[in-house]
Design an enzyme around this catalytic site. Sequence first.
Site, mmCIF file in Angstrom:
data_model
loop_
_atom_site.group_PDB
_atom_site.id
_atom_site.type_symbol
_atom_site.label_atom_id
_atom_site.label_comp_id
_atom_site.label_asym_id
_atom_site.label_seq_id
_atom_site.Cartn_x
_atom_site.Cartn_y
_atom_site.Cartn_z
ATOM 1 N N HIS A 89 0.558 -1.172 -0.009
ATOM 2 C CA HIS A 89 -0.007 0.063 0.006
ATOM 3 C C HIS A 89 1.014 1.252 0.106
ATOM 4 O O HIS A 89 0.739 2.382 -0.984
ATOM 5 C CB HIS A 89 -1.013 -0.289 1.375
ATOM 6 C CG HIS A 89 -1.402 1.204 1.376
ATOM 7 N ND1 HIS A 89 -2.893 1.060 1.108
ATOM 8 C CD2 HIS A 89 -1.462 2.128 1.762
ATOM 9 C CE1 HIS A 89 -3.745 2.243 1.418
ATOM 10 N NE2 HIS A 89 -2.668 2.916 1.978
ATOM 11 N N GLU A 90 1.497 1.440 1.292
ATOM 12 C CA GLU A 90 2.243 2.748 1.077
ATOM 13 C C GLU A 90 3.809 2.409 0.078
ATOM 14 O O GLU A 90 3.578 3.343 -0.595
ATOM 15 C CB GLU A 90 3.817 2.305 2.331
ATOM 16 C CG GLU A 90 2.635 3.159 3.714
ATOM 17 C CD GLU A 90 1.707 3.911 3.142
ATOM 18 O OE1 GLU A 90 2.165 4.869 3.539
ATOM 19 O OE2 GLU A 90 0.565 4.029 4.223
ATOM 20 N N HIS B 231 1.968 4.307 -3.188
ATOM 21 C CA HIS B 231 1.704 5.470 -3.092
ATOM 22 C C HIS B 231 2.798 6.500 -3.637
ATOM 23 O O HIS B 231 2.824 6.804 -4.044
ATOM 24 C CB HIS B 231 1.869 6.120 -1.986
ATOM 25 C CG HIS B 231 0.350 6.142 -1.414
ATOM 26 N ND1 HIS B 231 -1.054 6.700 -1.766
ATOM 27 C CD2 HIS B 231 -0.045 5.378 0.058
ATOM 28 C CE1 HIS B 231 -2.014 6.036 -1.291
ATOM 29 N NE2 HIS B 231 -1.665 5.152 -0.039
#
Length: 156
Positions: free
Chosen positions: A24-25, A28
Amino acid sequence: MDIGHLIQTVALYAIPVLLSITLHEAAHGYAARHFGDNTAYLAGRITLNPFKHIDPVGTILMPLMLYLATSGAFLFGYAKPVPVRFGNLRNPKKDMVWVALAGPVSNFVQALLWGVVFYLPAGSRCDRAFFHRNGARRHSGQHRDVCLQPVSATSA
């Protein structure tokens, strides 16, 4: 509460959770780099190393305390946010939407993939009588009936 059960549960959930927050990170950061901001890349945050994304309070302490307080009924946590300077993006108003969506999209794709991983083995052990009892038609030729039912450890 049995300590052995707690350790088993934490071990069972820790790997998928760490993978999901890591991807997820990193998503980004990757999206930000793709659209022109190298801040996350220069900080070493576009990586699959979970230790770069773990927040001691949000990733470890809070979920553990919530698990103990609610007997596993409610869990919440978070990772260290990836640094993004929206002013560095080529088209900030449009690109910041894509950067923000990259993390949740990565979680959605992972959910689909994990669903296939967990349900596909159940389809290979499906009883054809299940389909006939429930009114499903029988396929001929190359098609297979697939039964999407989760397999528990006790039924294997």
